[in-house]
Design a protein around this motif. Sequence first.
Motif, PDB file in Angstrom:
ATOM      1  N   CYS A   1       0.834  -1.209   0.000  1.00 18.27           N
ATOM      2  CA  CYS A   1       0.000   0.000   0.000  1.00 18.27           C
ATOM      3  C   CYS A   1       0.871   1.261   0.000  1.00 18.27           C
ATOM      4  O   CYS A   1       0.539   2.261  -0.647  1.00 18.27           O
ATOM      5  CB  CYS A   1      -0.928  -0.005   1.202  1.00 18.27           C
ATOM      6  SG  CYS A   1      -2.261  -1.230   1.104  1.00 18.27           S
ATOM      7  N   ALA A   2       1.993   1.239   0.739  1.00 19.27           N
ATOM      8  CA  ALA A   2       2.897   2.398   0.777  1.00 19.27           C
ATOM      9  C   ALA A   2       3.493   2.676  -0.599  1.00 19.27           C
ATOM     10  O   ALA A   2       3.737   3.831  -0.967  1.00 19.27           O
ATOM     11  CB  ALA A   2       4.003   2.155   1.800  1.00 19.27           C
ATOM     12  N   MET A   3       3.709   1.620  -1.370  1.00 18.56           N
ATOM     13  CA  MET A   3       4.299   1.784  -2.697  1.00 18.56           C
ATOM     14  C   MET A   3       3.295   2.297  -3.734  1.00 18.56           C
ATOM     15  O   MET A   3       3.649   3.079  -4.623  1.00 18.56           O
ATOM     16  CB  MET A   3       4.867   0.444  -3.176  1.00 18.56           C
ATOM     17  CG  MET A   3       6.129  -0.007  -2.470  1.00 18.56           C
ATOM     18  SD  MET A   3       6.703  -1.598  -3.139  1.00 18.56           S
ATOM     19  CE  MET A   3       8.275  -1.774  -2.278  1.00 18.56           C
ATOM     20  N   TRP A   4       2.027   1.883  -3.623  1.00 17.28           N
ATOM     21  CA  TRP A   4       1.059   2.123  -4.689  1.00 17.28           C
ATOM     22  C   TRP A   4       0.002   3.173  -4.361  1.00 17.28           C
ATOM     23  O   TRP A   4      -0.735   3.597  -5.260  1.00 17.28           O
ATOM     24  CB  TRP A   4       0.369   0.811  -5.061  1.00 17.28           C
ATOM     25  CG  TRP A   4       1.311  -0.169  -5.679  1.00 17.28           C
ATOM     26  CD1 TRP A   4       1.948  -1.195  -5.068  1.00 17.28           C
ATOM     27  CD2 TRP A   4       1.736  -0.194  -7.042  1.00 17.28           C
ATOM     28  NE1 TRP A   4       2.752  -1.871  -5.944  1.00 17.28           N
ATOM     29  CE2 TRP A   4       2.638  -1.278  -7.185  1.00 17.28           C
ATOM     30  CE3 TRP A   4       1.459   0.593  -8.161  1.00 17.28           C
ATOM     31  CZ2 TRP A   4       3.259  -1.580  -8.389  1.00 17.28           C
ATOM     32  CZ3 TRP A   4       2.069   0.274  -9.373  1.00 17.28           C
ATOM     33  CH2 TRP A   4       2.960  -0.798  -9.472  1.00 17.28           C
ATOM     34  N   ILE A   5      -0.108   3.580  -3.096  1.00 15.74           N
ATOM     35  CA  ILE A   5      -1.105   4.590  -2.742  1.00 15.74           C
ATOM     36  C   ILE A   5      -0.358   5.820  -2.231  1.00 15.74           C
ATOM     37  O   ILE A   5       0.214   5.793  -1.135  1.00 15.74           O
ATOM     38  CB  ILE A   5      -2.087   4.074  -1.666  1.00 15.74           C
ATOM     39  CG1 ILE A   5      -2.780   2.793  -2.168  1.00 15.74           C
ATOM     40  CG2 ILE A   5      -3.127   5.129  -1.320  1.00 15.74           C
ATOM     41  CD1 ILE A   5      -3.712   2.154  -1.147  1.00 15.74           C
ATOM     42  N   PRO A   6      -0.346   6.923  -2.980  1.00 14.22           N
ATOM     43  CA  PRO A   6       0.455   8.105  -2.610  1.00 14.22           C
ATOM     44  C   PRO A   6       0.020   8.749  -1.297  1.00 14.22           C
ATOM     45  O   PRO A   6       0.869   9.161  -0.497  1.00 14.22           O
ATOM     46  CB  PRO A   6       0.240   9.068  -3.780  1.00 14.22           C
ATOM     47  CG  PRO A   6      -0.241   8.206  -4.903  1.00 14.22           C
ATOM     48  CD  PRO A   6      -1.002   7.090  -4.283  1.00 14.22           C
ATOM     49  N   ASN A   7      -1.283   8.856  -1.052  1.00  7.87           N
ATOM     50  CA  ASN A   7      -1.779   9.489   0.165  1.00  7.87           C
ATOM     51  C   ASN A   7      -1.581   8.559   1.361  1.00  7.87           C
ATOM     52  O   ASN A   7      -2.107   7.437   1.386  1.00  7.87           O
ATOM     53  CB  ASN A   7      -3.260   9.836  -0.005  1.00  7.87           C
ATOM     54  CG  ASN A   7      -3.806  10.613   1.191  1.00  7.87           C
ATOM     55  OD1 ASN A   7      -4.015  10.035   2.248  1.00  7.87           O
ATOM     56  ND2 ASN A   7      -4.027  11.907   1.003  1.00  7.87           N
ATOM     57  N   GLN A   8      -0.840   9.032   2.364  1.00  9.12           N
ATOM     58  CA  GLN A   8      -0.506   8.157   3.486  1.00  9.12           C
ATOM     59  C   GLN A   8      -1.728   7.741   4.292  1.00  9.12           C
ATOM     60  O   GLN A   8      -1.821   6.598   4.745  1.00  9.12           O
ATOM     61  CB  GLN A   8       0.510   8.849   4.403  1.00  9.12           C
ATOM     62  CG  GLN A   8       1.916   8.896   3.819  1.00  9.12           C
ATOM     63  CD  GLN A   8       2.933   9.347   4.849  1.00  9.12           C
ATOM     64  OE1 GLN A   8       2.641  10.175   5.715  1.00  9.12           O
ATOM     65  NE2 GLN A   8       4.153   8.812   4.760  1.00  9.12           N
ATOM     66  N   THR A   9      -2.679   8.670   4.496  1.00 12.13           N
ATOM     67  CA  THR A   9      -3.874   8.328   5.266  1.00 12.13           C
ATOM     68  C   THR A   9      -4.645   7.204   4.581  1.00 12.13           C
ATOM     69  O   THR A   9      -5.074   6.240   5.227  1.00 12.13           O
ATOM     70  CB  THR A   9      -4.784   9.561   5.435  1.00 12.13           C
ATOM     71  OG1 THR A   9      -4.053  10.588   6.098  1.00 12.13           O
ATOM     72  CG2 THR A   9      -6.013   9.206   6.244  1.00 12.13           C
ATOM     73  N   GLU A  10      -4.810   7.343   3.269  1.00  9.15           N
ATOM     74  CA  GLU A  10      -5.504   6.296   2.526  1.00  9.15           C
ATOM     75  C   GLU A  10      -4.696   4.995   2.538  1.00  9.15           C
ATOM     76  O   GLU A  10      -5.255   3.896   2.663  1.00  9.15           O
ATOM     77  CB  GLU A  10      -5.728   6.746   1.082  1.00  9.15           C
ATOM     78  CG  GLU A  10      -6.692   7.912   0.932  1.00  9.15           C
ATOM     79  CD  GLU A  10      -6.820   8.361  -0.512  1.00  9.15           C
ATOM     80  OE1 GLU A  10      -6.153   7.751  -1.391  1.00  9.15           O
ATOM     81  OE2 GLU A  10      -7.576   9.323  -0.779  1.00  9.15           O
TER      82      GLU A  10
END
Length: 369
Positions: free
Chosen positions: A92-101
């Motif tokens: 998720c950290a690699m593929w989702i830019p928004n940290q909250t999401e």
Amino acid sequence: MFHSKAAWLNTLKPNFKVLPLKDRVLCGVGALLGLSISSLISWLALGNLNAWYIAPMGASSVLLFAVPASPLAQPWNMVVGNSIAALIGVTCAMWIPNQTEAFSVAVALAIVLMMTTDSLHPPSGAVAITAVLGGKAVQDLGYAFLFYPVLLNSVLLMAFAIFYNRLLGKPYPQRPQVNIRSADPTPTQKVSIRPVDIQQVLERQSQLLDISEYDLQKIILEAQQLANRRSLSQFSCRDIMSRQVLTLRAEDDIQSALEKFKQVNLMSLPVVGDLDRLVGNLALYEVVEWFKRAADPKASWENHVYQIMNPKVVTVRPDQPIEDLVPYFVERSFNYIPVVENQRLIGMISRADMIAALNQQIHFLKEKA
């Protein structure tokens, strides 16, 4: 007014057993030693790595040392749950830019996958968040974060938890309370609540209970035994024990012990030391194993009973009610149980003694009815 507020606050508290101070301290000491030792080993292995230890291990230690009987604290949950959470978190950290999401999705997916693989471990939610919010040190690791520090930390802490809990006499990991002789229910379960009954009730539950099915079975059966006692006339162990007991001496020669076994046709005999203090038990199969080792030079020094006996013996006090003995004779197939007073062997209760006493109680209940 104050009383009503206090009563309302009590409704917010869990219905949870409070352990004695000594046990609470031992739980804390376990966490202290477990975290210190696993942290030290991780540091020695990954000393140049900024993320050599992760905070969620603190939450895991609460489960491993305070509630090791919880299904959520078992080794499978600890290792697999943390690994799944780390894998999902890094992805998720690699593929989702928004940290909250990213961390929200990571925790949600980790919960679903952990429940699917029967590896739910609450601290793993924090592992998923750490994978997203751990900063540059974690980001630089990529998927290696799963293996170190997550898997390394988890295995080290779990290994110490197994050692420490067993040192305190706590069964960890939890083992199923099943009939070891066959797939049938145990003798007690056949005439009372069976595992399948508990399974059917649990299947109707719409929420996950933080207690294993095996512990639930054990609690229910022990409660039923307590209830049964109230309807039985009380015999004590002193009332039914045999006072003339055939024993072995700790310093007896093993060959002479075998001769005694032949004379009495028994499967085990108690072993006593000075002043008739019970020091162990020698089973016939242990003598047979000794004969098998006779040709081994390493075993040539074994000549006396105390060298091959089992020093751990289940005993009862003379004033104990005989109902305490039922689980040993029924569930664990004991043939005899020594009666000990002030560490001295004063009698022996056999399965035949128990059958005779219980038969007398049945007649008593029939006459009373």
